[in-house]
Design a protein around this motif. Structure first.
Motif, PDB file in Angstrom:
ATOM      1  N   ASP A  65       0.853  -1.192   0.000  1.00  0.00           N
ATOM      2  CA  ASP A  65       0.000   0.000   0.000  1.00  0.00           C
ATOM      3  C   ASP A  65       0.885   1.237   0.000  1.00  0.00           C
ATOM      4  O   ASP A  65       1.727   1.414   0.874  1.00  0.00           O
ATOM      5  CB  ASP A  65      -0.868  -0.048   1.258  1.00  0.00           C
ATOM      6  N   ARG A  88      -6.540   2.409   6.949  1.00  0.00           N
ATOM      7  CA  ARG A  88      -7.287   1.223   6.535  1.00  0.00           C
ATOM      8  C   ARG A  88      -6.797   0.776   5.159  1.00  0.00           C
ATOM      9  O   ARG A  88      -6.626   1.597   4.271  1.00  0.00           O
ATOM     10  CB  ARG A  88      -8.778   1.528   6.521  1.00  0.00           C
ATOM     11  N   THR A  89      -6.580  -0.529   5.030  1.00  0.00           N
ATOM     12  CA  THR A  89      -6.014  -1.065   3.801  1.00  0.00           C
ATOM     13  C   THR A  89      -6.539  -2.469   3.531  1.00  0.00           C
ATOM     14  O   THR A  89      -7.306  -3.025   4.321  1.00  0.00           O
ATOM     15  CB  THR A  89      -4.475  -1.042   3.861  1.00  0.00           C
ATOM     16  N   ILE A  90      -6.102  -3.044   2.446  1.00  0.00           N
ATOM     17  CA  ILE A  90      -6.458  -4.412   2.064  1.00  0.00           C
ATOM     18  C   ILE A  90      -5.825  -5.367   3.082  1.00  0.00           C
ATOM     19  O   ILE A  90      -4.659  -5.190   3.457  1.00  0.00           O
ATOM     20  CB  ILE A  90      -5.972  -4.698   0.628  1.00  0.00           C
ATOM     21  N   ILE A 161      -7.626   0.361  -3.139  1.00  0.00           N
ATOM     22  CA  ILE A 161      -8.622   0.085  -2.107  1.00  0.00           C
ATOM     23  C   ILE A 161     -10.040   0.402  -2.577  1.00  0.00           C
ATOM     24  O   ILE A 161     -10.992  -0.221  -2.106  1.00  0.00           O
ATOM     25  CB  ILE A 161      -8.311   0.802  -0.773  1.00  0.00           C
ATOM     26  N   GLN A 165     -12.932  -2.457  -2.360  1.00  0.00           N
ATOM     27  CA  GLN A 165     -14.218  -2.259  -1.698  1.00  0.00           C
ATOM     28  C   GLN A 165     -15.386  -2.433  -2.671  1.00  0.00           C
ATOM     29  O   GLN A 165     -16.415  -2.985  -2.301  1.00  0.00           O
ATOM     30  CB  GLN A 165     -14.284  -0.875  -1.058  1.00  0.00           C
ATOM     31  N   LEU A 171     -11.685  -3.739   4.413  1.00  0.00           N
ATOM     32  CA  LEU A 171     -10.437  -3.050   4.718  1.00  0.00           C
ATOM     33  C   LEU A 171     -10.156  -3.247   6.200  1.00  0.00           C
ATOM     34  O   LEU A 171     -11.086  -3.363   7.002  1.00  0.00           O
ATOM     35  CB  LEU A 171     -10.518  -1.560   4.400  1.00  0.00           C
TER      36      LEU A 171
END
Length: 178
Positions: A65, A88-90, A161, A165, A171
């Motif tokens: 990221d 917030r991330t994968i 991201i 989503q 996330l």
């Protein structure tokens, strides 16, 4: 005259879409604005869509990221305490913040190189997925740098991201990487 309006709107939308699809790759790295239409290609890297990102994630390919850290807002009154919101991330992604800018300081250059080396266990032929948000040049710049560092299996996920989503992916909150 009213029946022609939807046709005109559709024609303008198609024209705008065609223009967005023709963003050329710059010779160097892209600077401000970082949130802007992207090229459809990245020389030396494989551009992946949502389905390919999901498949690579399911196989355990490392995701990196490239979103920058959130900076303290300039308009806060002096003395105001500020904490950056959680990132917030994968799921499973390593956050290599501030490594997608046009120009990097030595610390960010090292963070990217170290993060790539850790993610691939030093194997420059091992696959990685590099992403940020849709229409964000940070991941394009970082993926281009990875190719320049000799990595041969760079997958660039331009929808990042947002695409994750859109296909129903969650996330998670993550700390910063190396």
């Amino acid at each position: 005259m009213t029946p022609r309006l939807p046709v005109l709107v559709l024609a303008l939308a198609l024209t705008a879409g065609a223009a967005l699809a023709q963003v050329p790759e710059p010779e160097g790295f892209r600077g401000e604005p970082y949130r802007a239409p992207l090229p459809a290609t990245l020389a030396g890297a494989h551009v992946i869509d949502d389905a390919e990102a999901k498949a690579l994630h399911d196989k355990g390919v490392p995701f990196l990221d490239m979103l920058p850290r959130q900076q303290r807002p300039d308009n806060l009154p002096e003395g105001t305490l500020w904490n950056a919101p959680p990132h917030r991330t994968i799921p499973g992604a390593v956050w290599l913040y501030d490594t997608g800018y046009q120009q990097l300081a030595p610390a960010e250059t090292a963070r990217l190189a170290d993060g790539l080396a850790l993610a691939t266990r030093g194997d420059k032929t091992a696959p990685v997925v590099i992403f940020c948000k849709a229409d964000c040049w940070m991941s394009w710049n970082a993926a281009k740098r990875a190719v320049g560092l000799g990595y041969t299996a760079v997958n660039w996920y331009p929808r990042g991201i947002d695409g994750w989503q859109d296909m129903g992916g969650e996330l998670v909150v993550t700390p910063a990487g190396p």
